[in-house]
Design an enzyme around this catalytic site. Structure first.
Site, PDB file in Angstrom:
ATOM      1  N   CYS A 100       0.859  -1.196   0.000  1.00  0.00           N
ATOM      2  CA  CYS A 100       0.000   0.000   0.000  1.00  0.00           C
ATOM      3  C   CYS A 100       0.892   1.242   0.000  1.00  0.00           C
ATOM      4  CB  CYS A 100      -0.885  -0.007   1.240  1.00  0.00           C
ATOM      5  SG  CYS A 100      -1.680   1.586   1.526  1.00  0.00           S
ATOM      6  N   HIS A 128       1.141  -7.532  14.088  1.00  0.00           N
ATOM      7  CA  HIS A 128       0.598  -7.313  12.749  1.00  0.00           C
ATOM      8  C   HIS A 128       1.729  -7.177  11.728  1.00  0.00           C
ATOM      9  CE1 HIS A 128      -1.637  -5.467   9.446  1.00  0.00           C
ATOM     10  NE2 HIS A 128      -2.736  -5.905  10.043  1.00  0.00           N
ATOM     11  N   GLU A 130       2.053  -5.474   9.037  1.00  0.00           N
ATOM     12  CA  GLU A 130       2.361  -4.087   8.639  1.00  0.00           C
ATOM     13  C   GLU A 130       3.303  -3.448   9.664  1.00  0.00           C
ATOM     14  OE1 GLU A 130      -0.951  -1.255   8.100  1.00  0.00           O
ATOM     15  OE2 GLU A 130       0.444   0.316   8.699  1.00  0.00           O
ATOM     16  N   THR A 166      -1.236   2.250   9.764  1.00  0.00           N
ATOM     17  CA  THR A 166      -2.159   3.075   8.957  1.00  0.00           C
ATOM     18  C   THR A 166      -3.621   2.940   9.381  1.00  0.00           C
ATOM     19  OG1 THR A 166      -2.290   1.323   7.298  1.00  0.00           O
ATOM     20  CG2 THR A 166      -0.700   3.066   6.885  1.00  0.00           C
ATOM     21  N   CYS A 194      -4.148   6.435   7.661  1.00  0.00           N
ATOM     22  CA  CYS A 194      -4.616   6.867   6.345  1.00  0.00           C
ATOM     23  C   CYS A 194      -6.023   7.456   6.435  1.00  0.00           C
ATOM     24  CB  CYS A 194      -4.510   5.751   5.317  1.00  0.00           C
ATOM     25  SG  CYS A 194      -5.799   4.536   5.433  1.00  0.00           S
ATOM     26  N   SER A 222      -7.912  -9.240  10.497  1.00  0.00           N
ATOM     27  CA  SER A 222      -7.811  -7.876   9.993  1.00  0.00           C
ATOM     28  C   SER A 222      -7.832  -6.885  11.163  1.00  0.00           C
ATOM     29  CB  SER A 222      -8.980  -7.604   9.044  1.00  0.00           C
ATOM     30  OG  SER A 222      -9.203  -6.215   8.942  1.00  0.00           O
ATOM     31  N   ASN A 224      -7.782  -3.634  11.126  1.00  0.00           N
ATOM     32  CA  ASN A 224      -8.679  -2.487  10.996  1.00  0.00           C
ATOM     33  C   ASN A 224     -10.124  -2.901  11.229  1.00  0.00           C
ATOM     34  OD1 ASN A 224     -10.349  -2.165   8.271  1.00  0.00           O
ATOM     35  ND2 ASN A 224      -8.479  -3.282   7.765  1.00  0.00           N
ATOM     36  N   SER A 266     -10.360  -4.615   3.966  1.00  0.00           N
ATOM     37  CA  SER A 266     -10.014  -5.765   3.125  1.00  0.00           C
ATOM     38  C   SER A 266     -11.222  -6.669   2.868  1.00  0.00           C
ATOM     39  CB  SER A 266      -8.876  -6.541   3.802  1.00  0.00           C
ATOM     40  OG  SER A 266      -9.145  -6.704   5.181  1.00  0.00           O
TER      41      SER A 266
END
Lengths: 283, 283
Positions: A100, A128, A130, A166, A194, A222, A224, A266
């Site tokens: 991303c 995570h 990321e 993010t 983001c 996930s 988020n 996602s």
């Protein structure tokens, strides 16, 4: 059975964000172009349904590159550490970078802070991918923290750089930086949360306040999506996190008039559509 | 007349801070060494009683250096702009720099942020000499704001550096940086609020909560004294700001059991002592 007056409110910001759409598009393009020996290191996004679809087309998920000696490696949306890029290059693999672009920015800020000798704090979920990847760019003088209470045990330097996963909540990020401000001389903040995350979370919070029941759709891994569930719960709303429509229990809807639905970044539209259809069928 | 049960609580952190003590010491040393042609540009600290004492010894307060062609210029605790330093050097004046070292730090951070092309925001009182001086080091791309509401009308850049007047309240500074965080990509914060200020304000707040009446002593032009008054008022306490003992009105103490006293960073101990003595006499 639900009452006739029951209404469904679907969040406008539910589902795929820009980075996820881009990663999926790149993965489908890669497998249709190269056909064989197409890999992702870890799942491309945190949604098993999409990963299954890609696997059916021939994209193999591998844990690392030890067994991959030729072909194409798609870098997942969460990014990979610089060492893995090096290995892929050395092996002469064809690299399709689906990181991303917002995550990529966080990598660059981590490199900049490291170069300028900041102690780096990443606000996010330690496990995570990321966050682990951002941390791999940030280097040794880096701490990952999930909430402000974790600051207490840290030895804070006079020069601190701060980054966020993010998909973090802005409120948590703010709480942490206010704590850090009391303990350091210089605080250099890159707000790497983001825009899509900020909008989705704000909308979920508002929606949860006005409905009787919130359904949050997305992969159980996930971050988020989990964060969306927490935000909805914080408002006091009855909240259920599901991955797919068939997990729905009709009991949840008894006596509920207003149903709110949101979905993680996602979560494909077709998964959301199936959930809406299933709820309508219960009426 | 006050009741016999009336008690006075004097804040431990009341009165002269490190920077003020240092400036006064340098000024007295300078006038006893050079005797004649000793000047300060503006009052050395924001306390008329101290300024009068120095004036009696021969220290003249001037608005600028236009009429000063020889002798010693003492740089006030709030600092002076770089242009004034240049003029003093060109005129061959003897410079005694009594700028508070914490204010000096803010000057250096302003220069650094300017050099690295940040938009600079200074949180403080626009008309205060300390803030005007920091701003003179920060250059053209600088805004001075007093509270978060003033951010609305500003065009915020993607790269913002933020500094505070050393006597600002931490809460106001925090509110402003949380607002800025939403409007920029990078926020580089130098927490230039000095420790003495943070401690003095916290103690004043706690004291105000447990007494019936707060007396805040300090110059009417002293920003940090005015801030102390505001902090005490915010707790709901009856609060009076005075410069000297004779301003005390016995009426204030009628029916009050617990009297709290604090003083700004530029208030001499002897002024505080006189106030305490005067209140005791009222019993």
């Amino acid at each position: 059975m639900m009452s006739q007056a029951q209404k469904i409110f679907l969040a406008e910001e539910a589902g795929f964000c820009f980075g996820v759409k881009r990663a999926i598009k790149l993965a489908f393009e890669a497998v249709s172009k190269y056909k064989e020996n197409v890999y992702t290191i870890g799942p491309i996004i945190h949604n098993p349904q999409v990963v299954d679809e890609l696997e059916a087309k021939g994209v193999k998920v591998v844990a690392d590159l030890s067994a991959v000696d030729c072909g194409t490696v798609i870098v997942r949306s969460h990014g990979i550490p610089p060492e893995l890029f090096e290995i892929a290059k050395k092996k002469g693999l064809n690299i399709v970078d689906a990181t991303c672009p917002f995550v990529k920015k966080a990598h660059n800020y981590a490199l900049l802070l490291k170069k300028e000798d900041y102690q780096i704090i990443i606000v996010g979920d330690r496990e995570h991918p990321e966050v682990r990847t951002i941390s791999s760019y940030a280097g040794d003088n880096t701490f990952i923290i999930g909430n402000k209470n974790e600051i207490r045990t840290l030895e804070i330097s006079t020069k601190v750089g701060i980054l966020a996963q993010t998909t973090q909540s802005l409120e948590n990020f703010q709480e942490i930086l206010l704590e850090l401000l009391k303990k350091t001389n210089e605080l250099r903040i890159f707000n790497t949360i983001c825009d899509a995350t900020i909008k989705r979370q704000a909308e979920a919070r508002n929606l949860a306040k006005k409905v009787d029941l919130m359904i949050v759709i997305g992969g159980y891994h996930s971050a988020n999506t989990k964060r969306l569930k927490e935000i909805c719960k914080e408002t006091g709303a009855d909240t259920y996190h599901i991955e797919i429509a068939k997990e729905i229990d009709p009991e949840w809807f008894v006596g509920k008039q207003k149903i709110g639905i949101t979905a993680g970044a996602s979560t494909p539209n077709w998964v959301v559509d199936k959930v809406v259809k299933r709820i309508r069928e219960l009426q």
